[in-house]
Design a protein around this motif. Structure first.
Motif, PDB file in Angstrom:
ATOM      1  N   ASP A 109     -24.199 -11.737 -21.015  1.00  0.00           N
ATOM      2  CA  ASP A 109     -24.927 -11.549 -22.280  1.00  0.00           C
ATOM      3  C   ASP A 109     -26.173 -12.415 -22.445  1.00  0.00           C
ATOM      4  OD1 ASP A 109     -23.748 -14.020 -23.970  1.00  0.00           O
ATOM      5  OD2 ASP A 109     -22.002 -12.941 -23.240  1.00  0.00           O
ATOM      6  N   SER A 110     -26.760 -12.854 -21.331  1.00  0.00           N
ATOM      7  CA  SER A 110     -27.990 -13.655 -21.438  1.00  0.00           C
ATOM      8  C   SER A 110     -29.106 -12.873 -22.130  1.00  0.00           C
ATOM      9  CB  SER A 110     -28.462 -14.100 -20.052  1.00  0.00           C
ATOM     10  OG  SER A 110     -27.553 -15.008 -19.479  1.00  0.00           O
ATOM     11  N   LEU A 111     -29.119 -11.557 -21.940  1.00  0.00           N
ATOM     12  CA  LEU A 111     -30.169 -10.746 -22.556  1.00  0.00           C
ATOM     13  C   LEU A 111     -30.087 -10.780 -24.078  1.00  0.00           C
ATOM     14  CD1 LEU A 111     -32.542  -8.817 -22.013  1.00  0.00           C
ATOM     15  CD2 LEU A 111     -30.887  -6.935 -22.004  1.00  0.00           C
ATOM     16  N   ASN A 112     -28.915 -11.055 -24.613  1.00  0.00           N
ATOM     17  CA  ASN A 112     -28.755 -11.077 -26.073  1.00  0.00           C
ATOM     18  C   ASN A 112     -29.455 -12.255 -26.737  1.00  0.00           C
ATOM     19  OD1 ASN A 112     -25.489  -9.749 -25.599  1.00  0.00           O
ATOM     20  ND2 ASN A 112     -27.219  -8.647 -26.457  1.00  0.00           N
ATOM     21  N   VAL A 120     -37.198  -7.321 -25.391  1.00  0.00           N
ATOM     22  CA  VAL A 120     -36.195  -6.748 -24.484  1.00  0.00           C
ATOM     23  C   VAL A 120     -36.842  -5.653 -23.636  1.00  0.00           C
ATOM     24  CG1 VAL A 120     -34.008  -5.499 -24.326  1.00  0.00           C
ATOM     25  CG2 VAL A 120     -34.294  -7.301 -26.042  1.00  0.00           C
ATOM     26  N   ASP A 140     -25.234  -7.039 -18.547  1.00  0.00           N
ATOM     27  CA  ASP A 140     -24.260  -6.769 -19.594  1.00  0.00           C
ATOM     28  C   ASP A 140     -24.752  -7.359 -20.908  1.00  0.00           C
ATOM     29  OD1 ASP A 140     -22.610  -9.480 -20.249  1.00  0.00           O
ATOM     30  OD2 ASP A 140     -23.165  -9.453 -18.131  1.00  0.00           O
ATOM     31  N   VAL A 141     -24.280  -6.768 -21.994  1.00  0.00           N
ATOM     32  CA  VAL A 141     -24.647  -7.227 -23.339  1.00  0.00           C
ATOM     33  C   VAL A 141     -23.420  -7.137 -24.247  1.00  0.00           C
ATOM     34  CG1 VAL A 141     -27.095  -6.608 -23.216  1.00  0.00           C
ATOM     35  CG2 VAL A 141     -25.416  -4.887 -23.947  1.00  0.00           C
ATOM     36  N   HIS A 142     -23.477  -7.866 -25.355  1.00  0.00           N
ATOM     37  CA  HIS A 142     -22.463  -7.701 -26.381  1.00  0.00           C
ATOM     38  C   HIS A 142     -22.575  -6.295 -26.974  1.00  0.00           C
ATOM     39  CE1 HIS A 142     -21.414 -11.864 -26.259  1.00  0.00           C
ATOM     40  NE2 HIS A 142     -22.518 -12.304 -26.826  1.00  0.00           N
ATOM     41  N   GLN A 202     -27.992 -14.754 -31.268  1.00  0.00           N
ATOM     42  CA  GLN A 202     -27.965 -13.620 -30.355  1.00  0.00           C
ATOM     43  C   GLN A 202     -28.084 -12.322 -31.139  1.00  0.00           C
ATOM     44  OE1 GLN A 202     -24.258 -14.560 -28.024  1.00  0.00           O
ATOM     45  NE2 GLN A 202     -25.618 -14.220 -26.297  1.00  0.00           N
ATOM     46  N   THR A 204     -27.948  -7.900 -30.401  1.00  0.00           N
ATOM     47  CA  THR A 204     -27.759  -6.793 -29.481  1.00  0.00           C
ATOM     48  C   THR A 204     -28.248  -5.508 -30.124  1.00  0.00           C
ATOM     49  OG1 THR A 204     -26.204  -5.924 -27.837  1.00  0.00           O
ATOM     50  CG2 THR A 204     -25.420  -6.045 -30.128  1.00  0.00           C
ATOM     51  N   TYR A 210     -30.633   0.771 -25.787  1.00  0.00           N
ATOM     52  CA  TYR A 210     -30.850   0.218 -24.448  1.00  0.00           C
ATOM     53  C   TYR A 210     -31.247   1.314 -23.464  1.00  0.00           C
ATOM     54  CZ  TYR A 210     -28.994  -4.393 -25.668  1.00  0.00           C
ATOM     55  OH  TYR A 210     -28.809  -5.641 -26.224  1.00  0.00           O
ATOM     56  N   ARG A 239     -17.979  -5.756 -24.306  1.00  0.00           N
ATOM     57  CA  ARG A 239     -19.050  -6.101 -23.364  1.00  0.00           C
ATOM     58  C   ARG A 239     -19.462  -4.824 -22.634  1.00  0.00           C
ATOM     59  NH1 ARG A 239     -20.782 -10.935 -21.402  1.00  0.00           N
ATOM     60  NH2 ARG A 239     -18.989 -11.989 -22.353  1.00  0.00           N
TER      61      ARG A 239
END
Length: 246
Positions: A109-112, A120, A140-142, A202, A204, A210, A239
């Motif tokens: 979830d670093s992208l969050n 993004v 991966d994301v939340h 964070q 999402t 996405y 996730r």
């Protein structure tokens, strides 16, 4: 130097011990084939736990993270294992890395932590430009269920005898965002505890958003699955994983 993880980096590895990093390596190999000789970009690499695992598989790894403290730990880890890994301190939406890559990952979830939708989208465009034709992005994301429901069940507490924390959350300003405040207590050799505090934000987006951003960047969606299982997401998945290709 970014100090958001100044103290957190020192205990990060122990806290992340429950994360199945080896499964991430397996997922990368499923998407890319054998990693030997593959040029791999580990975005949001933190203390380099995953970078090292990729390098041990023979990948030529480049790590990127916003935290100088995390990267210092990562560099020391790689050096202690005689692994040549290049690390860059940059925000992912502004990454400027030399060369091209066969694959990229944004794990756990670093992208969050990139809260603006345009940033993004810019991250996806940057990665697309860095990948060779046929290159893979895995991240991966939340889920929105996790930010909107699961995280709102706080406070969460943890205590393994050496590290304890109290984790409070509240809704963020944007939709599907969460603001977290964590108070950590780390036991010293003398039995006394040292406290430090962290604040994290964070955000999402839903799966369709996405997908839209990835398509606009030029990626082809190959696989979307959830919670480390080879199953499509459902309404209580926490996730969400994306495997896409240039």
């Amino acid at each position: 130097m970014n100090d958001s993880y100044k103290h957190f980096a020192s205990v990060y590895d122990e806290l992340m011990d429950v994360i199945p990093y080896d499964q991430y390596v397996d997922l990368a190999e499923e998407a890319m084939g054998p990693l030997q000789g593959k040029r791999l970009l580990d975005i949001g690499c933190g203390t380099g736990l995953l970078s090292v695992k990729f390098a041990k598989k023979g990948a030529v790894v480049t790590g990127l993270d916003l935290s100088a403290d995390m990267l210092a730990v990562a560099s020391e880890r790689a050096g202690s294992l005689n692994l040549e890994i290049s690390f860059f301190e940059q925000p992912m939406e502004k990454m400027d890395i030399p060369g091209t890559f066969d694959g990229a990952v944004i794990a756990i979830d670093s992208l969050n932590y990139v809260k603006e939708q345009e940033d993004v989208a810019q991250t996806f465009r940057k990665i697309y430009d860095l990948l060779e034709v046929g290159g893979v992005l895995l991240f991966d994301v939340h889920s929105t269920y996790k930010t909107d429901d699961v995280f709102m069940e706080a406070p969460f507490v943890f205590d393994n005898g050496r590290i304890a924390y109290i984790w409070q959350t509240e809704e963020g300003d944007e939709e599907h965002s969460v603001y977290s405040e964590l108070a950590f207590f780390v036991r010293n050799d003398n039995g006394m505890y040292r406290r430090f505090d962290e604040a994290h934000y964070q955000r999402t987006f839903d799966t369709y958003t996405y997908v839209e951003m990835l398509n606009e960047a030029g990626f082809t969606i190959e696989r979307i699955f959830a919670d480390w299982e080879d199953e499509p997401p459902h309404e209580e998945s926490e996730r969400i994983f994306f495997q896409v290709r240039k």
